[in-house]
Design a protein around this motif. Sequence first.
Motif, PDB file in Angstrom:
ATOM      1  N   PHE A   1      -6.298  -1.018  -6.290  1.00 36.88           N
ATOM      2  CA  PHE A   1      -5.813  -2.344  -6.674  1.00 36.88           C
ATOM      3  C   PHE A   1      -4.412  -2.251  -7.275  1.00 36.88           C
ATOM      4  O   PHE A   1      -3.531  -3.057  -6.948  1.00 36.88           O
ATOM      5  N   LYS A   2      -4.193  -1.252  -8.144  1.00 36.46           N
ATOM      6  CA  LYS A   2      -2.874  -1.083  -8.751  1.00 36.46           C
ATOM      7  C   LYS A   2      -1.826  -0.749  -7.704  1.00 36.46           C
ATOM      8  O   LYS A   2      -0.693  -1.238  -7.762  1.00 36.46           O
ATOM      9  N   ALA A   3      -2.185   0.109  -6.754  1.00 36.35           N
ATOM     10  CA  ALA A   3      -1.241   0.473  -5.700  1.00 36.35           C
ATOM     11  C   ALA A   3      -0.861  -0.744  -4.868  1.00 36.35           C
ATOM     12  O   ALA A   3       0.313  -0.947  -4.520  1.00 36.35           O
ATOM     13  N   THR A   4      -1.848  -1.587  -4.554  1.00 32.88           N
ATOM     14  CA  THR A   4      -1.573  -2.805  -3.791  1.00 32.88           C
ATOM     15  C   THR A   4      -0.658  -3.745  -4.568  1.00 32.88           C
ATOM     16  O   THR A   4       0.260  -4.356  -4.007  1.00 32.88           O
ATOM     17  N   ARG A   5      -0.893  -3.841  -5.873  1.00 33.21           N
ATOM     18  CA  ARG A   5      -0.069  -4.718  -6.706  1.00 33.21           C
ATOM     19  C   ARG A   5       1.373  -4.215  -6.776  1.00 33.21           C
ATOM     20  O   ARG A   5       2.315  -5.007  -6.745  1.00 33.21           O
ATOM     21  N   LEU A   6       1.558  -2.877  -6.856  1.00 29.63           N
ATOM     22  CA  LEU A   6       2.909  -2.319  -6.883  1.00 29.63           C
ATOM     23  C   LEU A   6       3.643  -2.592  -5.572  1.00 29.63           C
ATOM     24  O   LEU A   6       4.845  -2.903  -5.569  1.00 29.63           O
ATOM     25  N   ILE A   7       2.928  -2.459  -4.473  1.00 33.42           N
ATOM     26  CA  ILE A   7       3.552  -2.729  -3.172  1.00 33.42           C
ATOM     27  C   ILE A   7       3.977  -4.192  -3.087  1.00 33.42           C
ATOM     28  O   ILE A   7       5.071  -4.520  -2.624  1.00 33.42           O
TER      29      ILE A   7
END
Length: 262
Positions: free
Chosen positions: A223-229
């Motif tokens: 989820f964090k990786a998706t938010r950073l992208i």
Amino acid sequence: VHLLPALSGGVMEAKLEEKRNRLAAVMKYYEVPWDIQKQVFTIYPRVLEQTMMDLQEVNELPTYLQDLIMGHMKVWLLRKVPLCAKATVECQMDIADRMITEYLGPSQYVMRQGEVGTCMFFLVRGMVEVLIRKGDSQHEELMCTLPEGSAFGEVALVKEVPRTASVRTVMACTLFRLEKDQFQQVIEGHPDFHQFIQQHSTNSQQKAKAKEKEVQKEVVQKFKATRLIWRSLWPSAKVVAQAAKAPAAPTEQRYQEPAAPS
């Protein structure tokens, strides 16, 4: 003197093939649908092999000798189960006398998460998968697979809690089932085995909780990786959105001389 080697040189194989052919002929005669035939021949080799391994010739012996041989064969299988490997011979014999054999085809549930546990299982042949459903979700997530020699279901018996996971067969399986009341009798007669079972159950629960935390951590990381992208793409997306909302520039009009009157 061992009897199995004497039957492994082709005699057993011939008997197995003869039984398979007879069964195939029966289903062909009665025009049994192919999907049912596939299920039959998926589980039948396991059932047939188990029957042959039990040695039908033993039935010709006196009853007390049949019991001795069959008891020895069950104990031989139980010794391959890590949970019972360290139990005393007396304890293994006690368990073997109380076991019920079950045969299941592929993709069948051995037990379901949340149900009240009434027995434990020993996987003699085949493979099963452990599935966990989180919260109210109906989606089951694969936690691990268990090979031959595994035991499961004892947590519900020792801790008296609902099943913490579902177990489903991956292929045709042969299992030994030990009912709760029989299990309690084994515990009462073998205190050392009771202590070992409790420790094993505690370890199993700790491993399950640790695995669940790993899965939750992985979900959070994704989820964090998706938010950073999304954040990295946000400025570009914002520019595109603003450009789409901006009014179109007026088209340049070129001067044209009026046409001469005719």
